[in-house]
Motif scaffolding. Structure first.
Motif, PDB file in Angstrom:
ATOM      1  N   GLY A 317       0.852  -1.180   0.000  1.00  0.00           N
ATOM      2  CA  GLY A 317       0.000   0.000   0.000  1.00  0.00           C
ATOM      3  C   GLY A 317       0.886   1.226   0.000  1.00  0.00           C
ATOM      4  O   GLY A 317       1.903   1.266  -0.692  1.00  0.00           O
ATOM      5  N   GLN A 318       0.525   2.233   0.731  1.00  0.00           N
ATOM      6  CA  GLN A 318       1.357   3.430   0.852  1.00  0.00           C
ATOM      7  C   GLN A 318       2.553   3.099   1.740  1.00  0.00           C
ATOM      8  O   GLN A 318       2.407   2.820   2.927  1.00  0.00           O
ATOM      9  N   LEU A 319       3.745   3.139   1.158  1.00  0.00           N
ATOM     10  CA  LEU A 319       4.945   2.684   1.856  1.00  0.00           C
ATOM     11  C   LEU A 319       5.506   3.767   2.763  1.00  0.00           C
ATOM     12  O   LEU A 319       5.175   4.939   2.655  1.00  0.00           O
ATOM     13  N   TYR A 320       6.370   3.327   3.682  1.00  0.00           N
ATOM     14  CA  TYR A 320       6.976   4.184   4.710  1.00  0.00           C
ATOM     15  C   TYR A 320       5.907   4.915   5.518  1.00  0.00           C
ATOM     16  O   TYR A 320       6.082   6.067   5.898  1.00  0.00           O
ATOM     17  N   MET A 321       4.825   4.199   5.777  1.00  0.00           N
ATOM     18  CA  MET A 321       3.758   4.704   6.634  1.00  0.00           C
ATOM     19  C   MET A 321       3.861   4.028   7.996  1.00  0.00           C
ATOM     20  O   MET A 321       4.095   2.816   8.093  1.00  0.00           O
ATOM     21  N   VAL A 322       3.700   4.819   9.042  1.00  0.00           N
ATOM     22  CA  VAL A 322       3.704   4.317  10.421  1.00  0.00           C
ATOM     23  C   VAL A 322       2.380   4.723  11.056  1.00  0.00           C
ATOM     24  O   VAL A 322       1.915   5.856  10.874  1.00  0.00           O
ATOM     25  N   HIS A 323       1.775   3.792  11.800  1.00  0.00           N
ATOM     26  CA  HIS A 323       0.518   4.063  12.498  1.00  0.00           C
ATOM     27  C   HIS A 323       0.697   3.722  13.973  1.00  0.00           C
ATOM     28  O   HIS A 323       1.132   2.610  14.309  1.00  0.00           O
ATOM     29  N   HIS A 324       0.363   4.682  14.833  1.00  0.00           N
ATOM     30  CA  HIS A 324       0.355   4.469  16.284  1.00  0.00           C
ATOM     31  C   HIS A 324      -1.087   4.578  16.762  1.00  0.00           C
ATOM     32  O   HIS A 324      -1.770   5.572  16.485  1.00  0.00           O
ATOM     33  N   LEU A 325      -1.526   3.569  17.491  1.00  0.00           N
ATOM     34  CA  LEU A 325      -2.904   3.531  17.991  1.00  0.00           C
ATOM     35  C   LEU A 325      -2.882   3.696  19.504  1.00  0.00           C
ATOM     36  O   LEU A 325      -2.188   2.948  20.214  1.00  0.00           O
ATOM     37  N   TRP A 326      -3.629   4.701  20.001  1.00  0.00           N
ATOM     38  CA  TRP A 326      -3.673   5.034  21.418  1.00  0.00           C
ATOM     39  C   TRP A 326      -5.114   4.971  21.925  1.00  0.00           C
ATOM     40  O   TRP A 326      -6.059   5.209  21.160  1.00  0.00           O
ATOM     41  N   ALA A 327      -5.285   4.678  23.207  1.00  0.00           N
ATOM     42  CA  ALA A 327      -6.613   4.618  23.838  1.00  0.00           C
ATOM     43  C   ALA A 327      -6.640   5.548  25.043  1.00  0.00           C
ATOM     44  O   ALA A 327      -5.693   5.577  25.845  1.00  0.00           O
ATOM     45  N   TYR A 328      -7.735   6.314  25.177  1.00  0.00           N
ATOM     46  CA  TYR A 328      -7.927   7.238  26.302  1.00  0.00           C
ATOM     47  C   TYR A 328      -9.380   7.141  26.770  1.00  0.00           C
ATOM     48  O   TYR A 328     -10.273   6.725  26.015  1.00  0.00           O
ATOM     49  N   LYS A 329      -9.608   7.558  28.003  1.00  0.00           N
ATOM     50  CA  LYS A 329     -10.968   7.569  28.539  1.00  0.00           C
ATOM     51  C   LYS A 329     -11.824   8.626  27.852  1.00  0.00           C
ATOM     52  O   LYS A 329     -13.004   8.416  27.579  1.00  0.00           O
ATOM     53  N   ASP A 330     -11.209   9.789  27.596  1.00  0.00           N
ATOM     54  CA  ASP A 330     -11.903  10.882  26.921  1.00  0.00           C
ATOM     55  C   ASP A 330     -10.853  11.853  26.387  1.00  0.00           C
ATOM     56  O   ASP A 330      -9.638  11.639  26.550  1.00  0.00           O
ATOM     57  N   LEU A 331     -11.314  12.949  25.786  1.00  0.00           N
ATOM     58  CA  LEU A 331     -10.384  13.915  25.201  1.00  0.00           C
ATOM     59  C   LEU A 331      -9.538  14.621  26.254  1.00  0.00           C
ATOM     60  O   LEU A 331      -8.364  14.923  26.012  1.00  0.00           O
ATOM     61  N   GLN A 332     -10.119  14.897  27.415  1.00  0.00           N
ATOM     62  CA  GLN A 332      -9.340  15.549  28.476  1.00  0.00           C
ATOM     63  C   GLN A 332      -8.254  14.615  29.002  1.00  0.00           C
ATOM     64  O   GLN A 332      -7.121  15.041  29.285  1.00  0.00           O
ATOM     65  N   SER A 333      -8.575  13.340  29.127  1.00  0.00           N
ATOM     66  CA  SER A 333      -7.562  12.368  29.537  1.00  0.00           C
ATOM     67  C   SER A 333      -6.431  12.304  28.520  1.00  0.00           C
ATOM     68  O   SER A 333      -5.253  12.167  28.890  1.00  0.00           O
TER      69      SER A 333
END
Length: 365
Positions: A317-333
């Motif tokens: 697909g689109q090469l040299y792509m990095v994806h980081h996935l993060w989880a939070y309780k809400d936007l303020q967190s």
């Protein structure tokens, strides 16, 4: 022997000292006739020599064999420097040429360098700086040779999982119906033991590109598992009807095949509710190893609130792509957690070195 004896000992048919120092043509440097034997240049003898020896050395310095002029600039240089031999109080400029050899087309390039008093320096324009000089090492970036693919150096060794990331841009009026059919069909594939794949997550974007659905699949066993799932889905009638209905709801779609960084957390189910942030980075080609080296240290600064879900890099697909996935309780967190990282020593340095590796970046909530 006196200085006068030295002068009178010269042969009558040899050019006099005045003739040797007289220019042969207007605009040329002082030189000997073209058929004069090669001159030997040596440092002055401090033991003696008198006035005649001093004059003889000056004649040898100023009367070197004349080289053919290559262009107007060379002639001007010869004009400017031709009279330096007669100015003994100043630092002489030594002109050195090699006599023609055999059928050679002509003498090599001539180098002119200023020499300190009492020292004669020889140089050639063909001399080059050493490739390993300290000055060149300041500007040349050395790349360590690699004997393995980036995917083998960065991906987890203990698993051979392959990930597929799907982006579906849905018609705004069809988003609700799209979500409904996805919830009916996709979990069945996830739960069926005959399909070696897992639905890691499915989301709609709130912030970022609107009306977009994101699906993340994991294939246990790598590319063979992916091909097995695709082959079985072609014979699944329910999935065929699902794809037909879905196609009428989409504006566009794309996907990427990814591998997981070895230093990132394994994506696992989480108790909710949570919001997820997918941060995507388009790296400059050739910088994936550097990115991995820096983030192998940086990830420890982002573990306090268990916010790190997974880190991936593209293979197809689109090469040299990095994806980081993060989880939070809400936007303020999310805001509090990200700000806390800047108070940890070392985080700002890693950010400083990774930012130049990025061409583009995007955040989706």
């Amino acid at each position: 022997m006196s200085a006068q004896d030295v002068v009178l000992a010269a042969s009558s048919d040899s050019p006099s000292l005045a003739d040797r120092l007289r220019p042969h043509s207007k605009g040329h440097a002082h030189s000997l006739p073209r058929h004069a034997p090669p001159l030997s240049v040596s440092a002055p003898n401090p033991a003696g020599g008198g006035v005649a020896a001093s004059r003889r050395r000056r004649a040898e310095v100023g009367g070197g064999a004349e080289a053919p002029e290559q262009d107007g600039g060379a002639r001007r240089r010869g004009r400017d420097r031709g009279s330096l031999a007669g100015r003994s109080p100043r630092r002489p400029a030594v002109k050195v040429t090699a006599p023609p050899r055999g059928d050679a087309p002509g003498p090599p390039a001539v180098g002119l360098v200023p020499a300190p008093l009492g020292v004669l320096s020889l140089t050639s324009s063909s001399s080059r700086p050493r490739e390993d000089s300290w000055l060149k090492s300041l500007f040349v970036r050395k790349v360590d040779p690699r004997k393995d693919a980036h995917s083998n150096l960065l991906a987890k060794k203990e698993t051979s999982s392959l990930y597929k990331l799907q982006f579906h841009n849905v018609k705004p009026e069809c988003l609700e119906e799209y979500n409904k059919i996805c919830q009916e069909v996709l979990p069945k594939i996830h739960e069926d033991k005959h399909y070696p794949c897992t639905l890691v997550g499915t989301w709609n974007t709130w912030y970022g590109e609107q009306d977009q659905a994101v699906h993340l699949w994991r294939y246990e066993g790598g590319y063979p598992a992916l091909m097995e799932v695709m082959s079985k889905l072609r014979g699944n009638q329910e999935f065929a009807h699902f794809r037909k209905a879905r196609s009428n709801m989409l504006l566009s779609r794309k996907n990427q095949l990814l591998l997981e960084f070895s230093f990132w957390n394994e994506p696992v189910p989480r108790s909710g509710p949570n919001i997820y942030e997918l941060r995507s980075y388009q790296l400059r080609p050739g910088t994936m190893i550097e990115w991995g080296n820096y983030w192998a240290r940086a990830i420890r600064f982002r573990q306090d609130n268990n916010e790190a879900v997974g880190g991936f890099f593209s293979q197809i697909g689109q090469l040299y792509m990095v994806h980081h996935l993060w989880a939070y309780k809400d936007l303020q967190s999310r805001e509090d957690t990200r700000n806390a990282a800047w108070h940890k020593h070392g985080w700002e340095e890693l950010v400083y070195y990774t930012v130049p590796l990025i061409q583009e970046m995007e955040s989706r909530i």
